[in-house]
Motif scaffolding. Structure first.
Motif, PDB file in Angstrom:
ATOM      1  N   TYR A 192     -75.023  96.911  78.585  1.00  0.00           N
ATOM      2  CA  TYR A 192     -74.465  96.000  77.583  1.00  0.00           C
ATOM      3  C   TYR A 192     -72.945  96.174  77.486  1.00  0.00           C
ATOM      4  O   TYR A 192     -72.191  95.200  77.422  1.00  0.00           O
ATOM      5  N   GLY A 193     -72.506  97.444  77.503  1.00  0.00           N
ATOM      6  CA  GLY A 193     -71.065  97.687  77.467  1.00  0.00           C
ATOM      7  C   GLY A 193     -70.367  97.121  78.691  1.00  0.00           C
ATOM      8  O   GLY A 193     -69.268  96.536  78.583  1.00  0.00           O
ATOM      9  N   LYS A 194     -70.959  97.269  79.876  1.00  0.00           N
ATOM     10  CA  LYS A 194     -70.362  96.724  81.095  1.00  0.00           C
ATOM     11  C   LYS A 194     -70.312  95.196  81.048  1.00  0.00           C
ATOM     12  O   LYS A 194     -69.360  94.575  81.526  1.00  0.00           O
TER      13      LYS A 194
ATOM     14  N   ASP B 152     -71.536 101.719  68.180  1.00  0.00           N
ATOM     15  CA  ASP B 152     -72.053 102.145  69.476  1.00  0.00           C
ATOM     16  C   ASP B 152     -73.455 102.712  69.245  1.00  0.00           C
ATOM     17  O   ASP B 152     -73.778 103.188  68.154  1.00  0.00           O
TER      18      ASP B 152
ATOM     19  N   ASN C 200     -80.862 103.937  76.670  1.00  0.00           N
ATOM     20  CA  ASN C 200     -79.486 104.332  76.976  1.00  0.00           C
ATOM     21  C   ASN C 200     -78.928 103.550  78.178  1.00  0.00           C
ATOM     22  O   ASN C 200     -77.752 103.167  78.184  1.00  0.00           O
ATOM     23  N   LYS C 201     -79.786 103.290  79.193  1.00  0.00           N
ATOM     24  CA  LYS C 201     -79.335 102.487  80.333  1.00  0.00           C
ATOM     25  C   LYS C 201     -79.010 101.057  79.907  1.00  0.00           C
ATOM     26  O   LYS C 201     -78.009 100.474  80.348  1.00  0.00           O
TER      27      LYS C 201
ATOM     28  N   TYR D 160     -76.942  90.804  83.593  1.00  0.00           N
ATOM     29  CA  TYR D 160     -77.249  91.812  82.557  1.00  0.00           C
ATOM     30  C   TYR D 160     -78.712  91.698  82.112  1.00  0.00           C
ATOM     31  O   TYR D 160     -79.433  92.701  82.035  1.00  0.00           O
TER      32      TYR D 160
ATOM     33  N   GLN E 155     -78.048 100.092  76.969  1.00  0.00           N
ATOM     34  CA  GLN E 155     -76.825 100.112  76.180  1.00  0.00           C
ATOM     35  C   GLN E 155     -75.604 100.221  77.072  1.00  0.00           C
ATOM     36  O   GLN E 155     -74.574  99.567  76.836  1.00  0.00           O
ATOM     37  N   SER E 156     -75.699 101.017  78.144  1.00  0.00           N
ATOM     38  CA  SER E 156     -74.591 101.136  79.094  1.00  0.00           C
ATOM     39  C   SER E 156     -74.346  99.800  79.802  1.00  0.00           C
ATOM     40  O   SER E 156     -73.195  99.378  79.980  1.00  0.00           O
TER      41      SER E 156
ATOM     42  N   LYS F 258     -76.944 104.949  70.865  1.00  0.00           N
ATOM     43  CA  LYS F 258     -77.589 105.791  71.870  1.00  0.00           C
ATOM     44  C   LYS F 258     -78.909 106.287  71.303  1.00  0.00           C
ATOM     45  O   LYS F 258     -79.149 106.248  70.087  1.00  0.00           O
TER      46      LYS F 258
END
Length: 805
Positions: free
Chosen positions: A512-514, A527, A506-507, A429, A509-510, A529
Motif C-alpha cells: 500500500y505504501g509503495k 501507519d 504487513n506485506k 497493487y 501494508q508495505s 503493522k
C-alpha cells in the motif's frame, strides 16, 4: 385495476384454504340463489384420473402450491394446539367437551354445531378425500384469473352441495361445446369469489379462473405437463412427504432474457452512460467547471473534470457490464425455488431449496462428518444452549470479484484510449494483495458455542445488592465466553494460520505504501503493522495474541509518537483428538477453570435436534432458550434472598438504634448505619413496629414471592433441559442448495400448560387460593408515600427523585 387484481388473488387463496383445510365452512347455512341448480351434481367431464396430480396440469406454471395431506395436517394442528391448553383451568362446560382423540376439534364442534368434530367427520361432511393432495396453480398471463384449483372428492353429491354452500352461486350450469364439457359457475357477490369453470375426473374437481385455461386443461395430453417442469418435478419428488409445498418457476422469464440482453449489450451500455456524461457536463456552468478543474489538479492529480468524467464513465460501464452479465447468467441457470412446510405436535419445519446449474458442491462448504461431530460434541463446554457447526470451507481462487471488475474496467479504458499509468499502478497493487484463507478452510470441521461463565456465581459473597450489580456490570465482558472446537492436527495449524495472517497484513501494508509512492499521493495519517505473540501457560493452555498496531508519524502535546493497539486474545488447548480456541479477555485462570469443569452430558433435546440433520449437511446451528428458565428463577430467588438479608440486617440494627429515648442520639445512630439503596423511608407505626417502604410504596417486611413463583414451574423445571430448541441446517447437492429450519414447541407447550394448571390448582381454583394469592402479593400498609407521618428517616436519593417527579 391493480387493486382489483390483488383482491382477486386474495379471494383465490381464501377459496384454497376454505376448501382444502377447513371443511367446517360447509356448516354455514347459505341458501342457493336458484332452486333449479339443486339437481346438478359435479360428475366427470372426461378428464382422466392421474396417479401423479401434476401430470394432469399444464406445464408453464409460475407458482404451484400443493397440500399433500389435508386430513393429516388437521390432526397435527389439533394435537399442537391441544398441547398448549391447561385442561385443569378450563371451565367445566368446556372441559367436558375437551376430551377424546381430537380435543380442539371436539370443543370447536360443540361450540359451532353442538356435536364433537373429528377429521373423518369433517371429511365426510364435505365429501372431500382428505388423504389425497390438493393443489393451487397460477399461470403467467394473468395470475388473478389464470389459475387451477384441484380438489379430490370421495362423494360427488355431498361435495357438490358443499361447493354450492361456499360459493352461493347465482348460476350453476353444465355446458357442452364440441365434445368439451364443463360446469359454469357464477358465485353470488356475497361470497366474494369470481366466475369459475369446473372440469372433473372420477375423483377430482378442477376449478379454473377462465374458459381458455379450462380448454387447455381438457387438452393437456397434447402439451407439456407440469410434472415435466424441472423445478416442479424436483420439488414434488423431494418434498412429497411434507404437509405443504410451494414451488416458484422462472420459466416464463427465461425466453425474454435474450431480448433484454440484446438491449443491454456493452455497446448500448457504453453509449447510454456516455450520453448521460455529455448532458451532465453540458449543464455545468463554465466558472464552476474551472474551479473544479483547479481543485482536482491540486488535490488528486487529475487533469480536470473531463478526465474525472472519463474515469467515472469507464468505471460505470465496467460495473454495468459485470452486473448485467452476472444477473443474466444467474437467472438463465436458475431452475426455480421450492418451499415446504411440515407441522406436527412437537416439531414445525420449513424447507427451502434453490435449484440452479451454478450450484456445484465442490465449490461450497464440504459436508460435515456427522458421525465425528456426534462423538465430539459431548466434549464441548457449556450447557448446549447454542451451537454452530461448519464443514471445511473451499479454497477458492486468489483472484477475487474486485480484480475481475478491474479487468473489465481496463478493457473499457483501452477502448477509450485513455492514458492509464495510475490505474495500472492501482490494479497491480490489488492483484498483489495477499489474502489469508479462513481457518475453516484448513480444518475438516468446526464447532462454536458460547459458555455462560456466570452459572457458578456465589451470591453469598455479596453483602449488598449494590455490590452485586456493581460487579455484574463491571465484569459483564467475561460472563459470556466464545469457544470454538476443531479436530486435532499434527502441526500447529491455528498458530501458523495467525502467523500467516500477520505476515500477509504487513506485506499488504508495505504494498500500500509503495502504491501511494507510485501515485505521488500523500502518506496516510496512520501507519499500520501487525504482530503475533504466544505464551505457554501450563497444563496445555497457550495464549495467542494478534495485534493490529496503528502509529502516528508525529506526536502531539509534547510527545514524539502515538500508538493505538487493537488486540485479539485467544487461548488454545489440545486434548486428544480435539482442540479448543477460546476468544476472551478473561484471565487465564477463568479459561482453565472452564475447560477443567465442563459438562459432559448432552441433553436429550439437543440429541433430538442433531438427529434431524441429514448426512450431507455442511452447516447447522442449534439454539435453546427455555432451558434457561430454571437458572433465571434461581437467579431471581438468589437476588430476592440477598435483598431480604440486607433489608433484615438494616431493620435489626435500626431497631436497636431506636431503643434510646434521646432523639439526637437516635438520629446519630440511624445515620451511622449503612442505608440500603432500595429503602425509600424508615417508618414506625403507633404500635412501635419498625418497617420500611420500598419504591412503589411497598411495605417491608413481607413474604418472599419467589418461592411461590418457583413452585409454579416445578413440573416444567424437571424437564426443561430435555425439551424444546430449534435448529437450522444447509446442504448442497449438484444443482441444489437447501436451507431448513426446525423448531420444537414441546418445551413451550409444557411451560404454558403446567404453569397455568399449577396456578389454577394453587390459587385461581378456589376462594381460599385467591385469598392466599392476595396475601402473598399485597400488604395492608402498601401505598405509603415518602411524606407519610410514620416516617423516621428518608433516603435522600429517593427523596430527590420523588421531588423531581
Amino acid at each position: 385495476m391493480r387493486k382489483r387484481k390483488g383482491l382477486k388473488f386474495v379471494q383465490i387463496a381464501c377459496l384454497f384454504m376454505i376448501l382444502a383445510i377447513m371443511p367446517s365452512a360447509a356448516l354455514m347455512p347459505f341458501a342457493l340463489a336458484q332452486d333449479q341448480d339443486q339437481d346438478i351434481v359435479l360428475r366427470s367431464t372426461g378428464l382422466e384420473s392421474k396417479e401423479i396430480l401434476e401430470s394432469g396440469l399444464p406445464g408453464n406454471a409460475i407458482i404451484h402450491i400443493r397440500l399433500n395431506r389435508a386430513k393429516e395436517l388437521l390432526k397435527n394442528i389439533d394435537k399442537m394446539i391441544s398441547s398448549f391448553v391447561p385442561e385443569k383451568a378450563l371451565p367445566a362446560s368446556v372441559k367436558n367437551n375437551f376430551s377424546g382423540d381430537w380435543p380442539f376439534l371436539s370443543m370447536l364442534g360443540f361450540e359451532v354445531a353442538g356435536e364433537a368434530f373429528s377429521p373423518e367427520y369433517l371429511e365426510s361432511l364435505a365429501g372431500i378425500s382428505g388423504d389425497e393432495p390438493v393443489s393451487l396453480t397460477f399461470y403467467p398471463q394473468n395470475p388473478a384469473t389464470d389459475f387451477v384449483l384441484s380438489i379430490p372428492f370421495s362423494d360427488p353429491e355431498v361435495f357438490t352441495q358443499w361447493v354450492k354452500q361456499v360459493l352461493m352461486p347465482e348460476v350453476f350450469e353444465e355446458n357442452t361445446d364440441n365434445d368439451f364439457s364443463y360446469f359454469h359457475v357464477v358465485p353470488s357477490k356475497r361470497s366474494g369469489f369470481q366466475e369459475l369453470f369446473i372440469l372433473a375426473s372420477l375423483d377430482r374437481a378442477y376449478f379454473c379462473g377462465n374458459l381458455m385455461l379450462a380448454q387447455r386443461l381438457q387438452g393437456v395430453a397434447n402439451s407439456p405437463t407440469l410434472d415435466k417442469n424441472p423445478v416442479v418435478g424436483k420439488g414434488i419428488k423431494k418434498f412429497d412427504e411434507k404437509d405443504l409445498v410451494v414451488i416458484a418457476s422462472p420459466g416464463y422469464i427465461k425466453p425474454q432474457l435474450a431480448f433484454f440482453k440484446a438491449n443491454l449489450n456493452p455497446e448500448n451500455l457504453r453509449a447510454g452512460i456516455h450520453q448521460k456524461r455529455v448532458e451532465l457536463l453540458k449543464s455545468m456552468p463554465a466558472a464552476q467547471k474551472l474551479e473544479m478543474d483547479m481543485r482536482l489538479r491540486f488535490r488528486l492529480g487529475i487533469n480536470g473534470v473531463d478526465e474525472l468524467a472519463d474515469y467515472l464513465e469507464v468505471f460505470s460501464s465496467g460495473a454495468a457490464r459485470m452486473l448485467s452479465d452476472a444477473v443474466f447468467n444467474k437467472v438463465n441457470n436458475l431452475e426455480g425455488l421450492a418451499f415446504a412446510f411440515n407441522l406436527d405436535e412437537k416439531y414445525q419445519s420449513m424447507f427451502i431449496s434453490l435449484f440452479s446449474e451454478d450450484i456445484k458442491p465442490e465449490k461450497c462448504t464440504q459436508p460435515l462428518p456427522m458421525g465425528e461431530i456426534k462423538s465430539s460434541v459431548r466434549h464441548l463446554p457449556g450447557n448446549f444452549s447454542s451451537l454452530l457447526a461448519s464443514g471445511q470451507s473451499p479454497v477458492l481462487s486468489d483472484k477475487g470479484l474486485f480484480s475481475a471488475y478491474l479487468d473489465i474496467v481496463d478493457e473499457e479504458m483501452k477502448i477509450k484510449k485513455m492514458v492509464k499509468p495510475k490505474f495500472d499502478t492501482f490494479k497491480s497493487y490489488v492483484a498483489g494483495l495477499k489474502c489469508n484463507k479462513g481457518l475453516n478452510s484448513k480444518m475438516k470441521w468446526s464447532l462454536a458455542t458460547v459458555v455462560n461463565m456466570g452459572e457458578n456465581m456465589d451470591f453469598y459473597s455479596f453483602e449488598t445488592i449494590e455490590a452485586f450489580f456493581t460487579q455484574l456490570f463491571t465484569q459483564n465482558y467475561n460472563m459470556l465466553l466464545p469457544v470454538e472446537m476443531f479436530p486435532a492436527t499434527q502441526s500447529n495449524v491455528i498458530e501458523k494460520h495467525l502467523e500467516q495472517e500477520v505476515r500477509f497484513a504487513n506485506k499488504n501494508q508495505s504494498a500500500y505504501g509503495k502504491m501511494l509512492t507510485g501515485l505521488n499521493a500523500r502518506a496516510p495519517l496512520l501507519d499500520y503493522k501487525s504482530a503475533f505473540h504466544k505464551k505457554d501457560l501450563g497444563d496445555g493452555l497457550v495464549s495467542m495474541i494478534l495485534e493490529n498496531i496503528y502509529l502516528m508519524p508525529t506526536g502531539l502535546f509534547g510527545y514524539q509518537q502515538h500508538e493505538l493497539i487493537n488486540r485479539r486474545i485467544m487461548y488454545h488447548r489440545q486434548e486428544g483428538k480435539i482442540q479448543y480456541l477460546a476468544k476472551t479477555s478473561a484471565a487465564p485462570e477463568v479459561v482453565k477453570d472452564m475447560f477443567d469443569n465442563r459438562k459432559s452430558s448432552v441433553p436429550n433435546s439437543f440429541i433430538n435436534l442433531i438427529f434431524k440433520i441429514p448426512p450431507r449437511a455442511n452447516r447447522f446451528g442449534t439454539s435453546r432458550s427455555l432451558c434457561f428458565t430454571p437458572d433465571l428463577l434461581s437467579f431471581m430467588s438468589q437476588v430476592e434472598n440477598m435483598m431480604s438479608r440486607q433489608l433484615d440486617t438494616y431493620l435489626k440494627e435500626a431497631s436497636k438504634a431506636l431503643e434510646t429515648s434521646d432523639k439526637a442520639e437516635m438520629e446519630e445512630k440511624l445515620l451511622s448505619i449503612k442505608m440500603p439503596l432500595l429503602m425509600m423511608t424508615l417508618n414506625r407505626d403507633q404500635a412501635g413496629n419498625v418497617y420500611m417502604v420500598l419504591p412503589g410504596g411497598i411495605h417491608y417486611p413481607r413474604p418472599k414471592i419467589m418461592p411461590a413463583l418457583t413452585s409454579l414451574f416445578d413440573d416444567f423445571n424437571k424437564k426443561a433441559d430435555e425439551l424444546g430448541g430449534g435448529t437450522f441446517y444447509t446442504a448442497v447437492y449438484p444443482g441444489e442448495y437447501e436451507f431448513s429450519l426446525i423448531q420444537s414447541t414441546e418445551a413451550l407447550a409444557l411451560l404454558v400448560k403446567s404453569v397455568a394448571n399449577n396456578f389454577y390448582e394453587e390459587y385461581a381454583g378456589s376462594s381460599q387460593g385467591m385469598k392466599k394469592l392476595e396475601q402473598l402479593l399485597t400488604h395492608p400498609k402498601d401505598g405509603k408515600q415518602i411524606d407519610d407521618p410514620d416516617v423516621l428517616l428518608k433516603n435522600p436519593l429517593w427523596k430527590k427523585i420523588m421531588d423531581e417527579f
